[in-house]
Enzyme design. Structure first.
Site, PDB file in Angstrom:
ATOM      1  N   ALA A  69      -8.765   9.108  10.267  1.00  0.00           N
ATOM      2  CA  ALA A  69      -7.896  10.200   9.814  1.00  0.00           C
ATOM      3  C   ALA A  69      -8.230  10.549   8.363  1.00  0.00           C
ATOM      4  O   ALA A  69      -8.628   9.680   7.589  1.00  0.00           O
ATOM      5  CB  ALA A  69      -6.442   9.762   9.913  1.00  0.00           C
ATOM      6  N   GLY A 115      -9.295   6.337  13.450  1.00  0.00           N
ATOM      7  CA  GLY A 115      -9.356   7.433  14.415  1.00  0.00           C
ATOM      8  C   GLY A 115     -10.773   7.770  14.847  1.00  0.00           C
ATOM      9  O   GLY A 115     -10.975   8.335  15.921  1.00  0.00           O
ATOM     10  N   GLU A 118     -11.419   5.428  17.593  1.00  0.00           N
ATOM     11  CA  GLU A 118     -10.623   5.875  18.752  1.00  0.00           C
ATOM     12  C   GLU A 118     -11.287   7.062  19.458  1.00  0.00           C
ATOM     13  O   GLU A 118     -11.211   7.183  20.675  1.00  0.00           O
ATOM     14  CB  GLU A 118      -9.197   6.206  18.305  1.00  0.00           C
ATOM     15  N   GLU A 138      -5.909   0.387  10.638  1.00  0.00           N
ATOM     16  CA  GLU A 138      -4.585   0.996  10.495  1.00  0.00           C
ATOM     17  C   GLU A 138      -3.524   0.016   9.989  1.00  0.00           C
ATOM     18  O   GLU A 138      -2.688   0.369   9.167  1.00  0.00           O
ATOM     19  CB  GLU A 138      -4.122   1.596  11.843  1.00  0.00           C
TER      20      GLU A 138
HETATM   21  N1  CO8 Z   1     -10.151  10.221   4.592  1.00  0.00           N
HETATM   22  C1  CO8 Z   1     -10.402  10.984   3.523  1.00  0.00           C
HETATM   23  N2  CO8 Z   1     -11.427  10.729   2.661  1.00  0.00           N
HETATM   24  C2  CO8 Z   1     -12.203   9.666   2.929  1.00  0.00           C
HETATM   25  C3  CO8 Z   1     -11.993   8.841   4.034  1.00  0.00           C
HETATM   26  C4  CO8 Z   1     -10.898   9.146   4.901  1.00  0.00           C
HETATM   27  N3  CO8 Z   1     -10.615   8.439   6.003  1.00  0.00           N
HETATM   28  N4  CO8 Z   1     -12.915   7.861   4.031  1.00  0.00           N
HETATM   29  C5  CO8 Z   1     -13.697   8.089   2.959  1.00  0.00           C
HETATM   30  N5  CO8 Z   1     -13.265   9.166   2.303  1.00  0.00           N
HETATM   31  C6  CO8 Z   1     -13.823   9.760   1.083  1.00  0.00           C
HETATM   32  C7  CO8 Z   1     -13.606   8.885  -0.132  1.00  0.00           C
HETATM   33  O1  CO8 Z   1     -12.300   9.050  -0.653  1.00  0.00           O
HETATM   34  C8  CO8 Z   1     -14.684   9.401  -1.042  1.00  0.00           C
HETATM   35  O2  CO8 Z   1     -14.261  10.623  -1.602  1.00  0.00           O
HETATM   36  P1  CO8 Z   1     -14.385  10.877  -3.204  1.00  0.00           P
HETATM   37  O3  CO8 Z   1     -15.876  10.977  -3.429  1.00  0.00           O
HETATM   38  O4  CO8 Z   1     -13.664  12.152  -3.409  1.00  0.00           O
HETATM   39  O5  CO8 Z   1     -13.777   9.699  -3.867  1.00  0.00           O
HETATM   40  C9  CO8 Z   1     -15.820   9.725  -0.088  1.00  0.00           C
HETATM   41  O6  CO8 Z   1     -15.235   9.828   1.209  1.00  0.00           O
HETATM   42  C10 CO8 Z   1     -16.877   8.622  -0.022  1.00  0.00           C
HETATM   43  O7  CO8 Z   1     -16.205   7.424   0.256  1.00  0.00           O
HETATM   44  P2  CO8 Z   1     -16.386   6.096  -0.614  1.00  0.00           P
HETATM   45  O8  CO8 Z   1     -16.785   6.435  -2.007  1.00  0.00           O
HETATM   46  O9  CO8 Z   1     -15.163   5.243  -0.437  1.00  0.00           O
HETATM   47  O10 CO8 Z   1     -17.651   5.445   0.125  1.00  0.00           O
HETATM   48  P3  CO8 Z   1     -17.979   3.891   0.316  1.00  0.00           P
HETATM   49  O11 CO8 Z   1     -19.338   3.845   0.917  1.00  0.00           O
HETATM   50  O12 CO8 Z   1     -17.717   3.131  -0.933  1.00  0.00           O
HETATM   51  O13 CO8 Z   1     -16.884   3.389   1.414  1.00  0.00           O
HETATM   52  C11 CO8 Z   1     -15.602   3.496   3.461  1.00  0.00           C
HETATM   53  C12 CO8 Z   1     -16.883   3.930   2.706  1.00  0.00           C
HETATM   54  C13 CO8 Z   1     -15.640   2.001   3.731  1.00  0.00           C
HETATM   55  C14 CO8 Z   1     -15.598   4.274   4.769  1.00  0.00           C
HETATM   56  C15 CO8 Z   1     -14.375   3.830   2.589  1.00  0.00           C
HETATM   57  O14 CO8 Z   1     -14.462   5.178   2.150  1.00  0.00           O
HETATM   58  C16 CO8 Z   1     -13.082   3.648   3.331  1.00  0.00           C
HETATM   59  O15 CO8 Z   1     -12.600   2.540   3.492  1.00  0.00           O
HETATM   60  N6  CO8 Z   1     -12.492   4.773   3.778  1.00  0.00           N
HETATM   61  C17 CO8 Z   1     -11.217   4.735   4.460  1.00  0.00           C
HETATM   62  C18 CO8 Z   1     -11.377   4.306   5.880  1.00  0.00           C
HETATM   63  C19 CO8 Z   1     -10.034   4.272   6.551  1.00  0.00           C
HETATM   64  O16 CO8 Z   1      -9.209   3.426   6.257  1.00  0.00           O
HETATM   65  N7  CO8 Z   1      -9.806   5.243   7.451  1.00  0.00           N
HETATM   66  C20 CO8 Z   1      -8.526   5.465   8.065  1.00  0.00           C
HETATM   67  C21 CO8 Z   1      -8.405   4.623   9.248  1.00  0.00           C
HETATM   68  S1  CO8 Z   1      -6.773   4.703   9.883  1.00  0.00           S
HETATM   69  C22 CO8 Z   1      -6.760   6.043  10.900  1.00  0.00           C
HETATM   70  O17 CO8 Z   1      -7.745   6.674  11.119  1.00  0.00           O
HETATM   71  C23 CO8 Z   1      -5.459   6.405  11.567  1.00  0.00           C
HETATM   72  C24 CO8 Z   1      -4.477   6.985  10.610  1.00  0.00           C
HETATM   73  C25 CO8 Z   1      -3.627   5.953   9.948  1.00  0.00           C
HETATM   74  C26 CO8 Z   1      -2.410   6.604   9.294  1.00  0.00           C
HETATM   75  C27 CO8 Z   1      -2.397   6.339   7.812  1.00  0.00           C
HETATM   76  C28 CO8 Z   1      -1.242   7.098   7.156  1.00  0.00           C
HETATM   77  C29 CO8 Z   1      -1.009   6.673   5.746  1.00  0.00           C
END
Ligand code: CO8
Length: 255
Positions: A69, A115, A118, A138
């Site tokens: 997400a 997501g 998923e 999540e």
């Molecule tokens: N949503 C929005 N932006 C994101 C997301 C995301 N899911 N993942 C990465 N980005 C963005 C980062 O914020 C960053 O943006 P910016 O350059 O503006 O700071 C850019 O992508 C590059 O990311 P990173 O610099 O963090 O890159 P890394 O290589 O260091 O890390 C990761 C990559 C491991 C993927 C890391 O970005 C991360 O952990 N992202 C989040 C993953 C996550 O937790 N996803 C959500 C899973 S839960 C879900 O999908 C269901 C919804 C749950 C509800 C939550 C409600 C609060």
């Protein structure tokens, strides 16, 4: 019909294979509302499109299939907005790709989280690049995987392993995902697209009616007891008979 390629996704069709690319690499191809709405609409369109036999989902760039997400978008939401959004999306999004009659393949080219995993679990087949990482994080955000993850992951890998992944929220690498059965196989990143296209084309060349009916029958095996599944197989068999495609296929075996 609105353009299929937009600012958040691209769609290309070659040799009966539609490749849908989540195109938000600046946020690891995270799913915002626009992208989810477009994918739900596209699912219907590609299923009905006579030029398409197999649908591939992948992510733009070489870092992510989809990081779940869009947390930047979600972070703006109030509790009411989150609730209303979920009521609107839940039943549609959770099955949007799984309900596609044609075979679907996830080409997983990097992070496949939340997501994003998923989405991949809604696909019939999954092939990953060796840099892929998988997880349902999540619970670490105070939620549970609410787009089918708590149901599809246990079915894919067994309850105990799914509990470990979901309750810890930890990431696993591609080799572990292959060992667990989350993906069919792992290939070097440069070979991912050729491998996925080879698989897709080898399905696309078969009579579409047979492929779709076989998918229906196999999906029934996950929902019913054996007797019900055998009945579903029988029901799926009949449209193949009535299509007459088989007659052309058996022509060369006639005396
Ligand atoms: N949503 C929005 N932006 C994101 C997301 C995301 N899911 N993942 C990465 N980005 C963005 C980062 O914020 C960053 O943006 P910016 O350059 O503006 O700071 C850019 O992508 C590059 O990311 P990173 O610099 O963090 O890159 P890394 O290589 O260091 O890390 C990761 C990559 C491991 C993927 C890391 O970005 C991360 O952990 N992202 C989040 C993953 C996550 O937790 N996803 C959500 C899973 S839960 C879900 O999908 C269901 C919804 C749950 C509800 C939550 C409600 C609060």
């Amino acid at each position: 019909m609105p353009a299929r390629t937009t600012d958040v996704k691209t769609v290309e069709i070659t040799d009966g294979v539609a490749v849908v690319t989540f195109n938000r690499p600046q946020v690891m191809n995270a799913l915002n509302i626009q992208l989810r709405e477009e994918i739900m609409q596209l699912a219907h369109e590609l299923d009905a499109d006579p030029a398409v036999s197999v649908i591939v989902f992948t992510g733009a760039g070489d870092k992510a299939f989809c990081a779940g997400a869009d947390l930047k978008e979600r972070g703006q939401r109030s509790t009411d907005e989150m609730y209303n959004e979920r009521r609107f999306f839940r039943n549609k999004w959770v099955n949007a790709i799984a309900n596609i009659a044609k075979p679907t393949i996830a080409a997983i080219n990097g992070y496949c989280l939340g997501g994003g995993l998923e989405v991949a679990l809604q696909c019939d087949l999954r092939i990953a690049s060796d840099n892929a990482k998988f997880g349902l994080p999540e619970v670490t955000l105070g939620f549970l995987p609410g787009a089918g993850g708590t149901q599809r992951l246990p079915r894919a890998i067994g309850l105990q392993k799914a509990k470990e992944m979901i309750l810890t929220g930890k990431h696993i690498d591609a080799a572990e995902a292959e060992r667990l059965g989350i993906v069919l196989r792992v290939v070097p990143l440069s070979e991912l697209f050729p491998a996925v296209m080879e698989l897709a084309r080898s399905i696309a060349k078969n009579p579409r009616i047979a492929v779709i009916q076989a998918k229906i029958a196999m999906n029934a095996s996950q929902e019913t007891m054996l007797s019900g599944g055998i009945q579903a197989e029988n029901e799926a068999w009949l449209p193949c008979l009535l299509s007459d495609t088989w007659k052309a296929k058996l022509e060369r075996f006639k005396d």
